[in-house]
Write a protein that holds these residues in place. Structure first.
Motif, PDB file in Angstrom:
ATOM      1  N   TRP A  33      28.572  45.733  50.054  1.00 21.93           N
ATOM      2  CA  TRP A  33      28.704  44.468  49.699  1.00 21.93           C
ATOM      3  C   TRP A  33      28.050  44.196  48.496  1.00 21.93           C
ATOM      4  O   TRP A  33      26.701  44.796  48.383  1.00 21.93           O
ATOM      5  CB  TRP A  33      28.094  43.562  50.764  1.00 21.93           C
ATOM      6  N   TRP A  51      32.756  35.337  39.236  1.00 22.21           N
ATOM      7  CA  TRP A  51      33.638  34.749  40.345  1.00 22.21           C
ATOM      8  C   TRP A  51      35.156  34.440  39.673  1.00 22.21           C
ATOM      9  O   TRP A  51      35.950  34.551  40.116  1.00 22.21           O
ATOM     10  CB  TRP A  51      33.267  33.211  40.710  1.00 22.21           C
ATOM     11  N   ILE A  54      37.042  37.737  39.761  1.00 27.18           N
ATOM     12  CA  ILE A  54      37.320  37.979  41.129  1.00 27.18           C
ATOM     13  C   ILE A  54      38.589  37.540  41.480  1.00 27.18           C
ATOM     14  O   ILE A  54      39.556  37.765  42.065  1.00 27.18           O
ATOM     15  CB  ILE A  54      36.052  37.827  42.008  1.00 27.18           C
ATOM     16  N   ARG A  58      42.333  38.785  42.564  1.00 24.47           N
ATOM     17  CA  ARG A  58      43.099  38.613  43.832  1.00 24.47           C
ATOM     18  C   ARG A  58      44.385  38.078  43.354  1.00 24.47           C
ATOM     19  O   ARG A  58      45.275  38.195  44.142  1.00 24.47           O
ATOM     20  CB  ARG A  58      42.045  37.498  44.375  1.00 24.47           C
ATOM     21  N   ILE A  64      39.882  41.259  47.808  1.00 24.66           N
ATOM     22  CA  ILE A  64      38.557  41.333  47.722  1.00 24.66           C
ATOM     23  C   ILE A  64      38.005  40.399  48.701  1.00 24.66           C
ATOM     24  O   ILE A  64      38.453  39.048  48.814  1.00 24.66           O
ATOM     25  CB  ILE A  64      38.128  41.126  46.557  1.00 24.66           C
ATOM     26  N   GLU A  65      37.253  40.559  49.559  1.00 25.92           N
ATOM     27  CA  GLU A  65      36.436  39.831  50.647  1.00 25.92           C
ATOM     28  C   GLU A  65      35.341  39.134  50.068  1.00 25.92           C
ATOM     29  O   GLU A  65      34.496  39.789  49.509  1.00 25.92           O
ATOM     30  CB  GLU A  65      36.404  40.394  51.945  1.00 25.92           C
ATOM     31  N   ALA A  66      34.741  38.091  50.709  1.00 25.54           N
ATOM     32  CA  ALA A  66      33.492  37.584  50.291  1.00 25.54           C
ATOM     33  C   ALA A  66      32.939  36.878  51.519  1.00 25.54           C
ATOM     34  O   ALA A  66      33.525  36.621  52.543  1.00 25.54           O
ATOM     35  CB  ALA A  66      33.789  36.067  49.392  1.00 25.54           C
ATOM     36  N   TYR A  72      30.444  40.259  47.903  1.00 26.78           N
ATOM     37  CA  TYR A  72      31.854  40.505  47.698  1.00 26.78           C
ATOM     38  C   TYR A  72      31.861  42.271  47.849  1.00 26.78           C
ATOM     39  O   TYR A  72      31.013  43.072  47.780  1.00 26.78           O
ATOM     40  CB  TYR A  72      32.313  40.562  46.242  1.00 26.78           C
ATOM     41  N   ARG A  73      33.481  42.532  48.490  1.00 31.71           N
ATOM     42  CA  ARG A  73      33.625  43.906  48.504  1.00 31.71           C
ATOM     43  C   ARG A  73      35.053  43.994  48.813  1.00 31.71           C
ATOM     44  O   ARG A  73      35.748  42.900  49.112  1.00 31.71           O
ATOM     45  CB  ARG A  73      32.992  44.683  49.680  1.00 31.71           C
TER      46      ARG A  73
END
Length: 340
Positions: A33, A51, A54, A58, A64-66, A72-73
């Motif tokens: 993360w 942001w 990112i 996407r 990419i998950e938050a 984020y990762r």
């Protein structure tokens, strides 16, 4: 889908460069993360700029998950196979250049064109999907996105033309060894260019070359490798298999596997004439001692494969009990060829 970055110096190009840098950070830390503040500091920009980039990644298909208070990762569903992700997984100092594509007609077709233009050895053409992938004897090679590894390598070996089969054999062993290391499951090889998991084909090798008539040797060769890592989206029962039955939670598994294949292939090609891969190839030949059809340019006949020689040629026993060395053709397992 592989991200596309501009090159005209425009604001879009600057944004693309930042996205590429950001993606590189995620690739370097695939399961960690990363906070917005840490990413902003690494890139030298504001958190709002992070942001924005990112969201841009996407939009191009990068998962990419938050999470609140974590950052984020890369998602386990990211499943990245890009030039950057494979290069990151190669050993430091490796002299392999990678040209990445989200979708291409054929990595072999592109690599052959580059080889003809004089592109140096160890240029790799990599794709997440192919629209016109090809196998031996003009067969189509189904290459959907997100499930396989499709790549072609330009080589310039000092090799007599009659020994070109050794390139295919070295590549088959490199693919099998790397796949076994990742899956923990033993694999088989069907002469001359197919890798099997159980009774289903999971990989194929296609070698194309240009000859120097004066020297009767190879001017260049392109070795194409296609590996089904995850199950393909199919309708009805398929004769093809995959290395894994489901997708492990590793966003860079395909990239790391591709890098391992290239690393093993490069080591084998450095000592090609010594044939260190030959025993591994012979040990994986699962059809020896079983009646099979030998498909040759002049037709099909039933033989008993018994071994290969040091040139990679197949030794077969004919119906009259006489043994013969076969340099060209392919084996078709009866009653029908499994995954051919």
């Amino acid at each position: 889908m592989m991200p596309r970055f501009g090159t005209d110096g425009s604001s879009a190009d600057k944004g693309g460069k930042m996205q590429k840098e950001l993606l590189g950070v995620f690739i370097e830390h695939p399961t960690t993360w990363l906070s917005g503040a840490d990413l902003a500091a690494a890139l030298g920009v504001s958190r709002s700029a992070v942001w924005k980039q990112i969201e841009g990644l996407r939009a191009q298909g990068v998962a990419i998950e938050a999470a609140p208070r974590k950052g984020y990762r890369l998602s386990a569903e990211a499943n990245l196979l890009t030039a950057e992700s494979v290069a990151q997984a190669l050993p430091a100092g490796t002299n392999i250049a990678i040209e990445g594509h989200g979708l291409i007609d054929s990595t072999n077709k592109r690599a052959v064109a580059l080889a003809g233009e004089g592109t140096p050895a160890w240029q790799v053409v990599l794709a997440d999907a192919q629209s016109a992938g090809s196998g031996r004897r003009g067969r189509d090679f189904y290459s959907p996105a997100g499930v396989g590894i499709y790549m072609s390598v330009i080589l310039r070996p000092k090799l007599p033309a009659q020994e070109a089969t050794l390139l295919t054999m070295a590549a088959a062993v490199a693919v099998a060894e790397a796949a076994e290391a990742f899956s923990g499951e033993p694999l088989g090889i069907k002469w001359v260019n197919d890798v099997y998991r159980g009774q289903r084909k999971i990989a194929g090798i296609l070698t194309e070359a240009a000859l120097s008539l004066e020297e009767k040797s190879l001017r260049w060769a392109v070795v194409g490798m296609g590996l089904n890592v995850f199950p393909q989206p199919t309708v009805g029962e398929s004769v093809y298999g995959s290395l894994f039955d489901d997708r492990p939670a590793d966003p860079l598994l395909r990239a790391r596997l591709a890098a391992d294949i290239l690393n093993r292939l490069q080591k084998y090609l450095a000592v090609l004439a010594d044939r260190p891969y030959l025993e591994g190839y012979r040990r994986r030949l699962f059809f020896l001692g079983k009646p099979a059809d030998l498909v040759e340019p002049q037709g099909r006949r039933t033989v008993l494969p018994v071994d290969i020689d040091d040139m990679g040629h197949l030794i077969v026993e004919n119906s009259d009990g006489q043994r013969e060395v076969v340099a060209t053709g392919e084996i078709s397992l009866r009653p029908h060829e499994l995954g051919g």
